[in-house]
Design an enzyme around this catalytic site. Structure first.
Site, PDB file in Angstrom:
ATOM      1  N   TYR A  24      -5.314   7.188  -6.620  1.00 35.81           N
ATOM      2  CA  TYR A  24      -4.236   6.381  -6.020  1.00 35.81           C
ATOM      3  C   TYR A  24      -4.616   5.963  -4.600  1.00 35.81           C
ATOM      4  O   TYR A  24      -4.515   4.796  -4.227  1.00 35.81           O
ATOM      5  CB  TYR A  24      -2.945   7.193  -6.028  1.00 35.81           C
ATOM      6  CG  TYR A  24      -1.744   6.469  -5.465  1.00 35.81           C
ATOM      7  CD1 TYR A  24      -1.179   5.395  -6.134  1.00 35.81           C
ATOM      8  CD2 TYR A  24      -1.157   6.884  -4.263  1.00 35.81           C
ATOM      9  CE1 TYR A  24      -0.068   4.735  -5.621  1.00 35.81           C
ATOM     10  CE2 TYR A  24      -0.045   6.243  -3.751  1.00 35.81           C
ATOM     11  CZ  TYR A  24       0.499   5.167  -4.434  1.00 35.81           C
ATOM     12  OH  TYR A  24       1.600   4.527  -3.917  1.00 35.81           O
ATOM     13  N   SER A  66       0.866  -1.178   0.000  1.00 34.54           N
ATOM     14  CA  SER A  66       0.000   0.000   0.000  1.00 34.54           C
ATOM     15  C   SER A  66       0.902   1.227   0.000  1.00 34.54           C
ATOM     16  O   SER A  66       1.897   1.282  -0.736  1.00 34.54           O
ATOM     17  CB  SER A  66      -0.956  -0.047   1.193  1.00 34.54           C
ATOM     18  OG  SER A  66      -1.801   1.069   1.211  1.00 34.54           O
ATOM     19  N   LYS A  76      -5.248   2.233  -3.005  1.00 37.67           N
ATOM     20  CA  LYS A  76      -4.443   1.727  -1.884  1.00 37.67           C
ATOM     21  C   LYS A  76      -5.297   1.458  -0.649  1.00 37.67           C
ATOM     22  O   LYS A  76      -5.041   0.512   0.089  1.00 37.67           O
ATOM     23  CB  LYS A  76      -3.301   2.703  -1.569  1.00 37.67           C
ATOM     24  CG  LYS A  76      -2.263   2.834  -2.689  1.00 37.67           C
ATOM     25  CD  LYS A  76      -1.597   1.491  -3.012  1.00 37.67           C
ATOM     26  CE  LYS A  76      -0.402   1.642  -3.944  1.00 37.67           C
ATOM     27  NZ  LYS A  76       0.240   0.335  -4.241  1.00 37.67           N
TER      28      LYS A  76
HETATM   29  N1  LIG Z   1       8.175   5.023  -4.460  1.00 34.44           N
HETATM   30  C1  LIG Z   1       7.338   5.524  -3.576  1.00 34.44           C
HETATM   31  O1  LIG Z   1       7.437   6.691  -3.182  1.00 34.44           O
HETATM   32  C2  LIG Z   1       6.261   4.663  -2.996  1.00 34.44           C
HETATM   33  C3  LIG Z   1       5.785   3.542  -3.637  1.00 34.44           C
HETATM   34  N2  LIG Z   1       4.782   2.793  -3.084  1.00 34.44           N
HETATM   35  C4  LIG Z   1       4.272   1.604  -3.779  1.00 34.44           C
HETATM   36  O2  LIG Z   1       5.316   0.662  -3.928  1.00 34.44           O
HETATM   37  C5  LIG Z   1       5.146  -0.082  -5.118  1.00 34.44           C
HETATM   38  C6  LIG Z   1       6.405  -0.037  -5.954  1.00 34.44           C
HETATM   39  O3  LIG Z   1       6.689   1.308  -6.262  1.00 34.44           O
HETATM   40  P1  LIG Z   1       8.087   1.772  -6.903  1.00 34.44           P
HETATM   41  O4  LIG Z   1       9.124   0.787  -6.583  1.00 34.44           O
HETATM   42  O5  LIG Z   1       8.252   3.199  -6.584  1.00 34.44           O
HETATM   43  O6  LIG Z   1       7.667   1.683  -8.451  1.00 34.44           O
HETATM   44  P2  LIG Z   1       8.513   1.622  -9.810  1.00 34.44           P
HETATM   45  O7  LIG Z   1       7.772   2.437 -10.775  1.00 34.44           O
HETATM   46  O8  LIG Z   1       9.946   1.889  -9.572  1.00 34.44           O
HETATM   47  O9  LIG Z   1       8.330   0.082 -10.201  1.00 34.44           O
HETATM   48  C7  LIG Z   1       7.047  -0.406 -10.487  1.00 34.44           C
HETATM   49  C8  LIG Z   1       7.111  -1.864 -10.842  1.00 34.44           C
HETATM   50  O10 LIG Z   1       5.793  -2.349 -11.141  1.00 34.44           O
HETATM   51  C9  LIG Z   1       5.776  -2.897 -12.453  1.00 34.44           C
HETATM   52  N3  LIG Z   1       4.473  -2.658 -13.078  1.00 34.44           N
HETATM   53  C10 LIG Z   1       3.879  -1.459 -13.312  1.00 34.44           C
HETATM   54  N4  LIG Z   1       2.710  -1.627 -13.932  1.00 34.44           N
HETATM   55  C11 LIG Z   1       2.546  -2.957 -14.104  1.00 34.44           C
HETATM   56  C12 LIG Z   1       1.551  -3.761 -14.710  1.00 34.44           C
HETATM   57  N5  LIG Z   1       0.447  -3.224 -15.266  1.00 34.44           N
HETATM   58  N6  LIG Z   1       1.700  -5.112 -14.716  1.00 34.44           N
HETATM   59  C13 LIG Z   1       2.805  -5.659 -14.170  1.00 34.44           C
HETATM   60  N7  LIG Z   1       3.779  -4.964 -13.579  1.00 34.44           N
HETATM   61  C14 LIG Z   1       3.669  -3.617 -13.557  1.00 34.44           C
HETATM   62  C15 LIG Z   1       6.927  -2.182 -13.168  1.00 34.44           C
HETATM   63  O11 LIG Z   1       7.434  -2.889 -14.286  1.00 34.44           O
HETATM   64  P3  LIG Z   1       6.873  -2.617 -15.800  1.00 34.44           P
HETATM   65  O12 LIG Z   1       6.682  -1.138 -15.941  1.00 34.44           O
HETATM   66  O13 LIG Z   1       7.883  -3.212 -16.703  1.00 34.44           O
HETATM   67  O14 LIG Z   1       5.573  -3.373 -15.854  1.00 34.44           O
HETATM   68  C16 LIG Z   1       7.960  -2.140 -12.057  1.00 34.44           C
HETATM   69  O15 LIG Z   1       8.596  -3.391 -11.917  1.00 34.44           O
HETATM   70  C17 LIG Z   1       3.906   0.503  -5.806  1.00 34.44           C
HETATM   71  O16 LIG Z   1       2.788  -0.295  -5.494  1.00 34.44           O
HETATM   72  C18 LIG Z   1       3.782   1.872  -5.186  1.00 34.44           C
HETATM   73  O17 LIG Z   1       2.454   2.333  -5.199  1.00 34.44           O
HETATM   74  C19 LIG Z   1       4.244   3.108  -1.878  1.00 34.44           C
HETATM   75  C20 LIG Z   1       4.684   4.209  -1.188  1.00 34.44           C
HETATM   76  C21 LIG Z   1       5.723   5.061  -1.690  1.00 34.44           C
HETATM   77  C1  LIG Z   2      -0.719  10.871  12.670  1.00 36.01           C
HETATM   78  C2  LIG Z   2       0.218  11.884  12.278  1.00 36.01           C
HETATM   79  C3  LIG Z   2       0.294  12.183  10.830  1.00 36.01           C
HETATM   80  C4  LIG Z   2       1.701  12.478  10.504  1.00 36.01           C
HETATM   81  C5  LIG Z   2       1.916  12.961   9.118  1.00 36.01           C
HETATM   82  C6  LIG Z   2       2.121  11.884   8.147  1.00 36.01           C
HETATM   83  C7  LIG Z   2       2.509  12.388   6.811  1.00 36.01           C
HETATM   84  C8  LIG Z   2       1.632  11.819   5.772  1.00 36.01           C
HETATM   85  C9  LIG Z   2       2.115  12.150   4.441  1.00 36.01           C
HETATM   86  C10 LIG Z   2       1.499  11.248   3.434  1.00 36.01           C
HETATM   87  C11 LIG Z   2       2.362  11.180   2.240  1.00 36.01           C
HETATM   88  C12 LIG Z   2       1.921  10.129   1.293  1.00 36.01           C
HETATM   89  C13 LIG Z   2       3.078   9.742   0.430  1.00 36.01           C
HETATM   90  C14 LIG Z   2       2.688   8.690  -0.533  1.00 36.01           C
HETATM   91  C15 LIG Z   2       3.882   8.107  -1.218  1.00 36.01           C
HETATM   92  C16 LIG Z   2       3.487   7.355  -2.404  1.00 36.01           C
HETATM   93  O1  LIG Z   2       2.780   6.406  -2.342  1.00 36.01           O
HETATM   94  C17 LIG Z   2       3.967   7.940  -3.655  1.00 36.01           C
HETATM   95  N1  LIG Z   2       5.312   8.281  -3.735  1.00 36.01           N
HETATM   96  C18 LIG Z   2       3.440   7.288  -4.810  1.00 36.01           C
HETATM   97  O2  LIG Z   2       2.512   8.191  -5.250  1.00 36.01           O
END
Ligand SMILES: NC(=O)C1=CN([C@@H]2O[C@H](COP(=O)(O)OP(=O)(O)OC[C@H]3O[C@@H](n4cnc5c(N)ncnc54)[C@H](OP(=O)(O)O)[C@@H]3O)[C@@H](O)[C@H]2O)C=CC1
Ligand SMILES: CCCCCCCCCCCCCCCC(=O)[C@@H](N)CO
Length: 293
Positions: free
Chosen positions: A158, A144, A162
């Protein structure tokens, strides 16, 4: 009861494993002795990941190309890969935009990939997970986000995708507990990945500002905490102080295996609600200020 999910010698299947958090998790799992399979769409990115993992550990990972939106393709990949012990449903896309400016096609894409895609992966993998030969505990982990605990400006689709994973996870845990399959939901803040790099180019200023109040982590650190959480079968996996606060503030009706954490949840829930309200009032203040401008 405490549960310990072994990693060594087990089959860890990671969707979205060719990049970012998924790839970092593959590194961690291999270094702990797992057999790893990766699924994503792009074959070239998968091959690159396979090469880097071979270079680092001298072992080969299985790579499978499929779009998670295509159930039949996912099913073929999962059957090819063989029975899974730890399924990490990590794939995901994020295209931030205020709903009014976002095309419904983009909304639908995020729901289809992040939420429906997760159903496809789990439905495809479950039959073989249930009949696994060793009766040791198994895991399904869902990636998530902090944006899956609190709705954030620019993340309507998004966040909805999630938040959806959490409902899926809570229901699924009740359905699978008798099969000794344990669910984890992971709630990372912004994490340095190729995905985040792309996102930053288009992120609305307000989204940037709010996300900036959380931490920015390295993919390796998210992967480490994630694997540790999976091993101890934690239902909710959070990061850093603000993540623990959010977890307490949004504990809701998620299961909690640790008596100690349950105690902290009870003790700190009024305080974390207060902090949440202050956090929100800050956000609303910034929004009205920027609106006035
Ligand atoms: N980076 C962040 O700030 C955060 C990320 N997340 C979550 O973590 C997870 C990974 O994110 P992150 O590492 O940043 O992402 P990246 O974009 O770096 O990597 C995403 C991965 O998912 C694959 N992917 C995307 N679409 C599809 C599809 N339709 N079918 C199969 N595979 C797919 C991509 O490969 P390909 O494109 O080749 O399919 C790639 O391997 C996500 O679920 C994201 O929402 C959560 C919080 C913060
Ligand atoms: C109880 C106290 C609250 C404290 C504050 C917490 C701060 C919340 C910030 C939320 C930021 C969300 C980032 C999502 C990242 C992500 O999923 C992407 N990079 C992909 O879009």
């Amino acid at each position: 009861q405490p549960v310990n999910i072994p990693i060594k010698g087990r089959h860890v299947f990671i969707t979205g494993g060719s990049s970012g958090i998924g790839l970092a998790l593959a590194h961690k799992a291999i270094s702990e002795g797992a057999r790893v399979s990766l699924l994503a769409r792009s074959l070239s990115k998968l091959e690159e990941a396979k090469k880097s993992l071979h270079l680092a550990y001298g072992v080969d990972v299985g790579i499978f190309t499929a779009d998670v939106r295509d159930y039949d393709a996912v099913k073929r990949a999962v059957v090819d890969a063989g029975p899974i012990d730890v399924l990490v449903v990590n794939h995901g896309i994020f295209v931030p935009q205020a709903l009014e400016k976002q095309d419904l096609d983009e909304v639908k894409l995020m729901i289809d990939v992040n939420l429906m895609g997760s159903f496809n992966v789990i439905k495809a993998a479950l039959p073989l997970m249930k009949v696994r030969k060793d009766n040791r505990p198994a895991s399904i982990a869902l990636m998530s986000s902090q944006a899956g605990q609190v709705g954030i400006y620019g993340y309507s689709a998004y966040s909805a995708s999630k938040f959806g994973l959490r409902g899926l996870a809570e229901a699924l845990q009740q359905e699978l507990i008798s099969d000794n399959i344990h669910i984890s939901v992971i709630y990372p803040p912004d994490t340095e990945t190729p995905g985040l790099e792309e996102e930053r180019k288009i992120r609305p200023e307000m989204t940037n500002m709010i996300a900036g109040s959380g931490s920015v982590l390295k993919a390796e650190d998210v992967a480490k905490k994630t694997l540790d959480g999976i091993k101890s079968a934690s239902f909710s996996i959070s990061f850093k102080m603000e993540g623990q606060m959010l977890a307490i503030a949004t504990a809701g009706a998620s299961p909690q295996r640790s008596f100690f954490t349950a105690f902290l949840e009870l003790l700190f829930s009024p305080l974390s609600r207060l902090i949440t309200l202050l956090f929100l009032s800050n956000i609303y203040r910034s929004i009205s200020k920027s609106h006035a401008n």
